[in-house]
Write an enzyme that holds these catalytic residues in place. Structure first.
Site, short mmCIF file in Angstrom:
data_model
loop_
_atom_site.label_atom_id
_atom_site.label_comp_id
_atom_site.label_asym_id
_atom_site.label_seq_id
_atom_site.Cartn_x
_atom_site.Cartn_y
_atom_site.Cartn_z
N GLU A 286 0.81 -1.22 0.00
CA GLU A 286 0.00 0.00 0.00
C GLU A 286 0.84 1.27 0.00
O GLU A 286 0.75 2.11 0.91
CB GLU A 286 -0.97 -0.01 1.19
CG GLU A 286 -1.96 -1.17 1.12
CD GLU A 286 -3.00 -1.14 2.23
OE1 GLU A 286 -2.88 -0.32 3.15
OE2 GLU A 286 -3.95 -1.94 2.16
N GLU B 88 -4.94 -8.62 -0.31
CA GLU B 88 -5.77 -8.48 0.89
C GLU B 88 -7.22 -8.30 0.46
O GLU B 88 -7.51 -7.55 -0.48
CB GLU B 88 -5.36 -7.27 1.74
CG GLU B 88 -3.98 -7.34 2.36
CD GLU B 88 -3.67 -6.11 3.21
OE1 GLU B 88 -4.63 -5.38 3.58
OE2 GLU B 88 -2.49 -5.86 3.48
#
Length: 587
Positions: free
Chosen positions: A197, A316
């Site tokens: 991220e 995820e």
């Protein structure tokens, strides 16, 4: 969609003792020590791991073989140590369990900064590298694919790259030089992910794209130059923040194409349509808007990457706020969550995307090695191979007052056929107990009279709707009446409304001023965020308003609250803040 996560969501652990020589070093650097571990150097350990199934030469086939995946979340990425965010030390038995449950890959998020010098040469603590090597070895020994990354480093120091470019890049390169060297002889079932991220502060969108491209290409060059299995190791490259927006995926696709390497993998994350994922703005149901957000995201992944021969590892997925075993209530209603996970499995399967469940301890209890929510886990696992039927609700609500009448719920067949209705092992009789007309399932008055018994508030019995594939859909036959709220006094730091829930449960809450303006932390919507502004306490017979809610409302200005319950009932209540004091009254 940018995913925002409170600190509690960042979860990993510290490591245990190694040989006696390492004990002093672990204590010196403040590592969390537990039971003894033998932690050989990762290079030699990984090289000796037993691998029973070869990695396909083709990257698409290799990533497909990784489906399904699981995250060792809030563990080795925890700050500052492995057990800091509530999970126990990782053990080999955890991977044994994950493998036995059908998972084929594990993502091991790692935050390196806690055990790394912040100044050149940015040395990673050898004991920590050994601990990571030990955990990787355990997973590889179970014939699991493993994804190893830089995790919360992304917002701890990599995010400063726009204003501290040279130092951040030097540290990033040094980090991957050390990791790639340590694991250069690990089998190709170990993948490297450049950064989790990635975010960049104080930068334009164009600059952010440039910085991420620089990190990804530098990572690629470093790993490939280290030799051994790194020459053809699968490398995983993210979009900004791992968001599946089209523009960000286009930027990543351009980077991947420029590298001319067949062993590259794109990665994004998906936590659903944000208002549904955290229960705000009235998005309490897995409705058409939420479904479209999901299907559109998977279509973009397929068209941008998969259709062009670039595999996608969705590193995820889940819901941002649910499940969370540390909370007493579900933020996303469980039946709606089940429908989300059922549809997610289908979308991933038909679009050729490999997925990894984010698990910070709320799915697999790592102390007992049992699944905390068997029904939810069964739905997720079923979605790996087939569709399941669901319904408009997992509850059939019968009012306590008044005569019992027939009740209907809509079935979502999802390509299956309805097979029947059971109470435990006893089948209900079609025609007598229920009827089916198309997708409409109706329970008769006689059946509901029998099933509700003496009509105590709450769940009287649970039925199972069976379908031709997948898992049964549970329907709680529930007796209720409209909840009753009472007057209350309290403070902005502690305010609870005495509530008789009477078998009903809370869906959401609206908050407005007399002039129609929205009241509360989310001033852009009247529907406030579940738990952030309010929460039910069913065991304590109360509805709680949080300090964050009162911090965002005007002093001396009455606020009208409308509580929406899952039965469809609404109850109006009024609160007024005066300094630190709060009074509440019914309409």
């Amino acid at each position: 969609m940018k995913r925002t996560r409170p600190p509690a969501r960042y979860r990993r652990q510290g490591f245990g003792q190694v040989a006696s020589l390492l004990l002093a070093l672990l204590a010196a650097v403040g590592l969390a020590c537990g039971s003894a571990f033998a932690a050989p150097h990762p290079e030699s350990a990984s090289a000796s791991s037993t691998v029973t199934a070869p990695v396909p030469d083709n990257a698409m086939d290799a990533v497909a073989a990784m489906q399904p995946g699981w995250n060792l979340g809030n563990t080795l990425d925890a700050i500052p140590h492995e057990t800091s965010w509530g999970n126990p030390l990782t053990t080999k038995a955890m991977f044994d369990t994950v493998r036995a449950q059908g998972f084929r890959s594990v993502r091991i998020p790692v935050t390196w900064s806690n055990y790394q010098s912040a100044e050149a040469p940015y040395t990673i603590d050898p004991a920590y590298m050994s601990r990571i090597g030990q955990v990787v070895d355990w997973a590889l020994a179970d014939d699991l694919y493993v994804v190893l990354n830089l995790h919360h480093d992304s917002w701890q120091w990599i995010n400063k790259m726009a204003t501290d470019h040279d130092q951040v890049l030097a540290r990033y390169n040094a980090t991957w030089n050390q990791i790639a060297t340590a694991f250069r002889n690990a089998p190709r079932k170990l993948l490297f992910e450049s950064v989790n991220e990635p975010v960049f502060d104080n930068a334009s969108n164009a600059r952010k794209a440039q910085l991420l491209n620089e990190l990804n290409t530098s990572f690629h060059s470093i790993v490939r130059q280290k030799g051994g299995e790194n020459a053809t190791r699968l490398l995983v490259l993210p979009t900004q923040v791992c968001t599946p927006d089209q523009g960000l995926m286009d930027e990543l696709a351009a980077t991947i194409n420029s590298l001319h390497d067949p062993n590259l993998v794109a990665t994004v994350h998906y936590y659903s349509f944000w208002p549904f994922s955290v229960n705000i703005a009235g998005y309490t149901r897995f409705d058409a808007t939420v479904q479209k957000d999901m299907s559109d995201a998977f279509t973009r992944m397929r068209d941008t990457f998969v259709a062009k021969g670039i595999p996608v590892y969705l590193g995820e997925y889940g819901l941002l706020s649910d499940p969370d075993y540390t909370r007493p209530t579900d933020i996303v209603q469980r039946g709606e969550a089940l429908k989300y996970f059922e549809a997610f499995g289908h979308e991933a399967r038909v679009n050729g995307v490999t997925t990894a469940l984010w698990d910070a301890g709320s799915f697999l209890n790592r102390n007992t090695l049992q699944w905390r929510y068997p029904g939810l886990s069964a739905q997720i696992k079923s979605g790996w191979t087939t569709r399941s039927g669901t319904a408009s609700s997992d509850r059939l609500l019968v009012p306590k007052s008044g005569a019992i009448t027939a009740k209907t719920i809509a079935l979502n067949l999802n390509g299956t056929t309805f097979q029947g209705l059971w109470q435990g092992s006893t089948p209900l009789v079609q025609g007598r107990d229920y009827t089916v007309a198309g997708s409409q399932l109706t329970l008769t008055t006689a059946a509901l009279t029998r099933l509700t018994g003496n009509r105590d508030y709450g769940v009287n019995t649970t039925l199972q709707a069976g379908f031709s594939s997948g898992v049964p859909w549970q329907i709680d036959v529930t007796t209720y009446d409209t909840p009753v709220l009472s007057q209350a006094t309290g403070t902005t730091g502690s305010f609870a409304i005495p509530t008789q829930f009477r078998g009903d449960t809370l869906a959401t809450m609206e908050a407005t001023y007399a002039d129609g303006r929205n009241a509360g932390p989310a001033d852009w919507t009247s529907y406030q965020q579940f738990e952030t502004a309010f929460s039910p306490n069913y065991g304590g017979n109360a509805l709680t308003l949080t300090p964050a809610f009162f911090n965002a409302v005007g002093d001396g200005t009455p606020v009208t609250l409308t509580f929406h319950f899952w039965s469809g009932a609404t109850v109006t209540y009024h609160v007024t803040k005066s300094g630190s004091s709060v009074t509440g009254r019914t309409s």
